[in-house]
Scaffold this motif. Structure first.
Motif, PDB file in Angstrom:
ATOM      1  N   LYS A  29      -3.548  13.464  -6.026  1.00  0.00           N
ATOM      2  CA  LYS A  29      -3.597  12.117  -5.440  1.00  0.00           C
ATOM      3  C   LYS A  29      -5.023  11.620  -5.501  1.00  0.00           C
ATOM      4  CE  LYS A  29       0.052  10.340  -3.255  1.00  0.00           C
ATOM      5  NZ  LYS A  29       0.414   8.973  -3.597  1.00  0.00           N
ATOM      6  N   ILE A  31      -8.089   9.481  -3.927  1.00  0.00           N
ATOM      7  CA  ILE A  31      -8.507   9.019  -2.602  1.00  0.00           C
ATOM      8  C   ILE A  31      -9.625   7.995  -2.790  1.00  0.00           C
ATOM      9  CG2 ILE A  31      -9.999  11.073  -2.224  1.00  0.00           C
ATOM     10  CD1 ILE A  31      -9.298  10.607   0.850  1.00  0.00           C
ATOM     11  N   GLN A  35      -7.949   5.266   4.065  1.00  0.00           N
ATOM     12  CA  GLN A  35      -7.423   4.589   5.255  1.00  0.00           C
ATOM     13  C   GLN A  35      -5.906   4.709   5.391  1.00  0.00           C
ATOM     14  OE1 GLN A  35      -9.675   3.158   7.678  1.00  0.00           O
ATOM     15  NE2 GLN A  35     -10.600   4.698   6.378  1.00  0.00           N
ATOM     16  N   LEU A  37      -4.230   7.067   3.045  1.00  0.00           N
ATOM     17  CA  LEU A  37      -3.910   8.413   2.556  1.00  0.00           C
ATOM     18  C   LEU A  37      -4.105   9.483   3.639  1.00  0.00           C
ATOM     19  CD1 LEU A  37      -2.997  10.096   0.175  1.00  0.00           C
ATOM     20  CD2 LEU A  37      -5.391  10.396  -0.453  1.00  0.00           C
ATOM     21  N   LEU A  54     -12.614   8.885  -5.725  1.00  0.00           N
ATOM     22  CA  LEU A  54     -13.116   7.860  -6.653  1.00  0.00           C
ATOM     23  C   LEU A  54     -14.519   7.369  -6.283  1.00  0.00           C
ATOM     24  CD1 LEU A  54      -9.848   5.717  -7.051  1.00  0.00           C
ATOM     25  CD2 LEU A  54     -10.768   7.453  -8.622  1.00  0.00           C
ATOM     26  N   ALA A  74     -11.553  -1.805  -8.360  1.00  0.00           N
ATOM     27  CA  ALA A  74     -10.647  -1.130  -7.432  1.00  0.00           C
ATOM     28  C   ALA A  74     -11.359  -0.591  -6.191  1.00  0.00           C
ATOM     29  CB  ALA A  74      -9.949   0.021  -8.156  1.00  0.00           C
ATOM     30  N   TRP A  78     -12.900  -4.434   1.619  1.00  0.00           N
ATOM     31  CA  TRP A  78     -12.663  -5.735   2.300  1.00  0.00           C
ATOM     32  C   TRP A  78     -13.990  -6.339   2.736  1.00  0.00           C
ATOM     33  CZ3 TRP A  78      -8.492  -5.987   0.162  1.00  0.00           C
ATOM     34  CH2 TRP A  78      -7.478  -5.044   0.280  1.00  0.00           C
ATOM     35  N   GLY A 110     -11.549   0.385   3.609  1.00  0.00           N
ATOM     36  CA  GLY A 110     -10.334   0.061   2.850  1.00  0.00           C
ATOM     37  C   GLY A 110     -10.691  -0.669   1.558  1.00  0.00           C
ATOM     38  N   GLY A 114      -6.812   0.798  -3.362  1.00  0.00           N
ATOM     39  CA  GLY A 114      -5.985   1.540  -2.403  1.00  0.00           C
ATOM     40  C   GLY A 114      -4.869   0.665  -1.853  1.00  0.00           C
ATOM     41  N   SER A 115      -5.197  -0.587  -1.549  1.00  0.00           N
ATOM     42  CA  SER A 115      -4.187  -1.494  -1.002  1.00  0.00           C
ATOM     43  C   SER A 115      -3.101  -1.784  -2.040  1.00  0.00           C
ATOM     44  CB  SER A 115      -4.853  -2.801  -0.568  1.00  0.00           C
ATOM     45  OG  SER A 115      -3.892  -3.729  -0.152  1.00  0.00           O
ATOM     46  N   ALA A 117      -2.247   0.054  -4.712  1.00  0.00           N
ATOM     47  CA  ALA A 117      -1.459   1.250  -5.026  1.00  0.00           C
ATOM     48  C   ALA A 117      -0.569   1.667  -3.852  1.00  0.00           C
ATOM     49  CB  ALA A 117      -2.400   2.402  -5.396  1.00  0.00           C
ATOM     50  N   LEU A 161       2.980   2.096 -11.213  1.00  0.00           N
ATOM     51  CA  LEU A 161       1.923   3.008 -11.677  1.00  0.00           C
ATOM     52  C   LEU A 161       2.515   4.344 -12.111  1.00  0.00           C
ATOM     53  CD1 LEU A 161      -1.043   2.813  -9.114  1.00  0.00           C
ATOM     54  CD2 LEU A 161      -1.071   2.112 -11.532  1.00  0.00           C
ATOM     55  N   ASP A 192      -3.678  -6.395  13.307  1.00  0.00           N
ATOM     56  CA  ASP A 192      -2.473  -5.612  13.016  1.00  0.00           C
ATOM     57  C   ASP A 192      -1.859  -6.140  11.720  1.00  0.00           C
ATOM     58  OD1 ASP A 192      -2.808  -4.263  15.333  1.00  0.00           O
ATOM     59  OD2 ASP A 192      -0.980  -4.960  16.316  1.00  0.00           O
TER      60      ASP A 192
HETATM   61  C1  LIG Z   1      -4.903   0.875  11.594  1.00  0.00           C
HETATM   62  C2  LIG Z   1      -4.804   0.231  10.239  1.00  0.00           C
HETATM   63  C3  LIG Z   1      -4.545  -1.141  10.158  1.00  0.00           C
HETATM   64  C4  LIG Z   1      -4.454  -1.753   8.910  1.00  0.00           C
HETATM   65  N1  LIG Z   1      -4.174  -3.089   8.845  1.00  0.00           N
HETATM   66  C5  LIG Z   1      -4.061  -3.669   7.639  1.00  0.00           C
HETATM   67  C6  LIG Z   1      -3.766  -5.060   7.520  1.00  0.00           C
HETATM   68  O1  LIG Z   1      -3.644  -5.796   8.501  1.00  0.00           O
HETATM   69  N2  LIG Z   1      -3.622  -5.574   6.261  1.00  0.00           N
HETATM   70  C7  LIG Z   1      -3.778  -4.807   5.118  1.00  0.00           C
HETATM   71  O2  LIG Z   1      -3.637  -5.310   4.005  1.00  0.00           O
HETATM   72  N3  LIG Z   1      -4.077  -3.502   5.212  1.00  0.00           N
HETATM   73  C8  LIG Z   1      -4.225  -2.927   6.434  1.00  0.00           C
HETATM   74  N4  LIG Z   1      -4.525  -1.603   6.489  1.00  0.00           N
HETATM   75  C9  LIG Z   1      -4.674  -0.857   5.204  1.00  0.00           C
HETATM   76  C10 LIG Z   1      -6.132  -0.783   4.783  1.00  0.00           C
HETATM   77  O3  LIG Z   1      -6.710  -2.057   4.784  1.00  0.00           O
HETATM   78  C11 LIG Z   1      -6.314  -0.228   3.357  1.00  0.00           C
HETATM   79  O4  LIG Z   1      -6.215  -1.252   2.418  1.00  0.00           O
HETATM   80  C12 LIG Z   1      -5.275   0.694   2.905  1.00  0.00           C
HETATM   81  O5  LIG Z   1      -5.079   1.633   3.926  1.00  0.00           O
HETATM   82  C13 LIG Z   1      -5.712   1.418   1.634  1.00  0.00           C
HETATM   83  O6  LIG Z   1      -6.770   2.240   2.021  1.00  0.00           O
HETATM   84  P1  LIG Z   1      -7.819   2.830   1.034  1.00  0.00           P
HETATM   85  O7  LIG Z   1      -8.337   1.798   0.157  1.00  0.00           O
HETATM   86  O8  LIG Z   1      -8.770   3.601   1.873  1.00  0.00           O
HETATM   87  O9  LIG Z   1      -6.946   3.794   0.106  1.00  0.00           O
HETATM   88  P2  LIG Z   1      -6.550   5.317   0.332  1.00  0.00           P
HETATM   89  O10 LIG Z   1      -6.034   5.497   1.718  1.00  0.00           O
HETATM   90  O11 LIG Z   1      -7.641   6.205  -0.104  1.00  0.00           O
HETATM   91  O12 LIG Z   1      -5.357   5.420  -0.711  1.00  0.00           O
HETATM   92  C14 LIG Z   1      -4.112   4.771  -0.471  1.00  0.00           C
HETATM   93  C15 LIG Z   1      -3.142   5.104  -1.594  1.00  0.00           C
HETATM   94  O13 LIG Z   1      -3.590   4.490  -2.807  1.00  0.00           O
HETATM   95  C16 LIG Z   1      -3.860   5.466  -3.818  1.00  0.00           C
HETATM   96  N5  LIG Z   1      -5.050   4.966  -4.487  1.00  0.00           N
HETATM   97  C17 LIG Z   1      -6.260   4.669  -3.948  1.00  0.00           C
HETATM   98  N6  LIG Z   1      -7.063   4.112  -4.861  1.00  0.00           N
HETATM   99  C18 LIG Z   1      -6.354   4.057  -6.006  1.00  0.00           C
HETATM  100  C19 LIG Z   1      -6.627   3.567  -7.319  1.00  0.00           C
HETATM  101  N7  LIG Z   1      -7.790   3.005  -7.628  1.00  0.00           N
HETATM  102  N8  LIG Z   1      -5.661   3.660  -8.253  1.00  0.00           N
HETATM  103  C20 LIG Z   1      -4.450   4.204  -7.956  1.00  0.00           C
HETATM  104  N9  LIG Z   1      -4.135   4.678  -6.748  1.00  0.00           N
HETATM  105  C21 LIG Z   1      -5.063   4.591  -5.780  1.00  0.00           C
HETATM  106  C22 LIG Z   1      -4.031   6.773  -3.075  1.00  0.00           C
HETATM  107  O14 LIG Z   1      -3.703   7.877  -3.887  1.00  0.00           O
HETATM  108  C23 LIG Z   1      -3.058   6.595  -1.933  1.00  0.00           C
HETATM  109  O15 LIG Z   1      -1.747   6.852  -2.376  1.00  0.00           O
HETATM  110  C24 LIG Z   1      -4.631  -0.980   7.731  1.00  0.00           C
HETATM  111  C25 LIG Z   1      -4.921   0.396   7.812  1.00  0.00           C
HETATM  112  C26 LIG Z   1      -5.007   0.995   9.040  1.00  0.00           C
HETATM  113  C27 LIG Z   1      -5.322   2.458   9.095  1.00  0.00           C
END
Ligand SMILES: Cc1cc2nc3c(=O)[nH]c(=O)nc-3n(C[C@H](O)[C@H](O)[C@H](O)COP(=O)(O)OP(=O)(O)OC[C@H]3O[C@@H](n4cnc5c(N)ncnc54)[C@H](O)[C@@H]3O)c2cc1C
Length: 288
Positions: A29, A31, A35, A37, A54, A74, A78, A110, A114-115, A117, A161, A192
């Motif tokens: 997977k 990361i 947020q 994962l 990444l 990617a 935010w 975030g 990640g959002s 995917a 994907l 939220d």
């Molecule tokens: C309490 C809480 C509240 C939130 N509220 C909102 C909200 O209101 N609106 C909103 O849009 N989001 C919200 N989120 C989500 C947050 O904004 C992140 O966008 C989302 O959790 C993705 O996190 P991350 O980028 O850290 O990815 P990760 O958590 O690291 O990864 C998420 C998934 O994407 C995959 N991944 C990551 N990067 C890539 C890539 N480049 N290519 C392919 N796969 C990939 C990972 O393998 C995993 O499956 C919230 C999250 C939390 C914990």
């Protein structure tokens, strides 16, 4: 809850990251900010044998603004989007939507990739991607490919994907300077996930709605373009009747399921209200 055990790799290039994914055949997977994962690991909703971090791929952190549009890498967070004043002008609907995402700490980590995917149907970026006809670029063993956002999301937490693919960027077409837009969201508490949100955009030509976009978030298993609601406005004179007719068409077009946060009927009513409010914001003057 403690995380399951896994191996860890932190590649320096996209090619190296793709090779690691390919070698582990779906057991690895990526990361990004962790947020989504990390909670999923804690709840054992996923138990990968390898995490591929990444964070060293600095080429994925770029925001590019050209005449052709906006490209977000990617690993753009935010916070990066909200702090970019040029981006606010280059794609105001995108920035307006990102302002609703989560809380300060989550916005610091975030990411765009990640959002996309993770594909939460209540997430803002996938909704804006579908509303604005963005392309999502993925790199895998077979090379890069661009996927239309409308084809990328397959259901709640499901995308097209492949196991060896990495989202590298999202490309938004150029935003016409005179475009009108509105973004309205209702959530129990600010930050939220949305119970329902609407993204609208149109050009005003001779007092008529043209090139109308109506996007809906949180009312299906994926982000939606409400084409019936768009048709209710396209070519019509900007008027009270056109706006309320479009809102009714938006509500009629969705069939949300009941869940622990709200009944389907509540969300169905709510999306009509969000579309109507977003349209009034977009028009930007009293409507008769
Ligand atoms: C309490 C809480 C509240 C939130 N509220 C909102 C909200 O209101 N609106 C909103 O849009 N989001 C919200 N989120 C989500 C947050 O904004 C992140 O966008 C989302 O959790 C993705 O996190 P991350 O980028 O850290 O990815 P990760 O958590 O690291 O990864 C998420 C998934 O994407 C995959 N991944 C990551 N990067 C890539 C890539 N480049 N290519 C392919 N796969 C990939 C990972 O393998 C995993 O499956 C919230 C999250 C939390 C914990």
């Amino acid at each position: 809850m403690k995380l399951p055990s896994f191996d860890y790799a932190c590649p320096a290039t996209i090619a190296e990251a793709v090779a690691l994914l390919a070698a582990h055949g779906g057991e690895a997977k990526l990361i990004a900010g962790g947020q989504s994962l990390v909670p999923m690991l804690a709840f054992r909703l996923t138990v990968p044998s390898l995490l591929v971090d990444l964070r060293k791929l600095s080429e994925l952190r770029q925001i590019k603004i050209t005449d052709a549009g906006v490209v977000l890498g990617a690993m753009v967070r935010w916070r990066d989007i909200l702090e970019d004043r040029l981006l606010r002008q280059a794609h105001p609907l995108l920035t307006a939507a990102v302002e609703h995402i989560a809380h300060y700490q989550i916005r610091n980590r975030g990411t765009v990739g990640g959002s996309l995917a993770h594909a939460d149907p209540a997430a803002e970026l996938p909704g804006i991607a579908v509303t604005c006809d963005a392309d999502i670029v993925a790199h895998g063993s077979a090379g890069p490919r661009a996927i239309a956002a409308a084809d990328f999301f397959r259901g709640a937490l499901m995308t097209t994907l492949r196991p060896d693919e990495i989202v590298t960027e999202i490309r938004f077409p150029a935003w016409p300077k005179q475009r009108h837009f509105g973004f309205r969201e209702f959530a129990r508490r600010r930050g939220d996930f949305a119970l329902a949100a609407a993204a609208v955009a149109f050009d005003e030509i001779e007092k008529k709605f043209r090139d109308v976009r109506i996007g809906a978030i949180g009312v299906g298993d994926r982000p939606l373009r409400l084409t019936a609601a768009e048709r209710a406005l396209e070519g019509r004179v900007i008027s009270e009747a056109a706006v309320t007719g479009c809102a009714a068409a938006a509500s009629a077009a969705v069939d949300p399921a009941d869940d622990i946060h709200a009944s389907g009927g509540y969300r169905k009513t709510l999306i009509g209200v969000m579309v109507e409010r977003a349209l009034r914001d977009a028009v930007g003057r009293p409507i008769v």
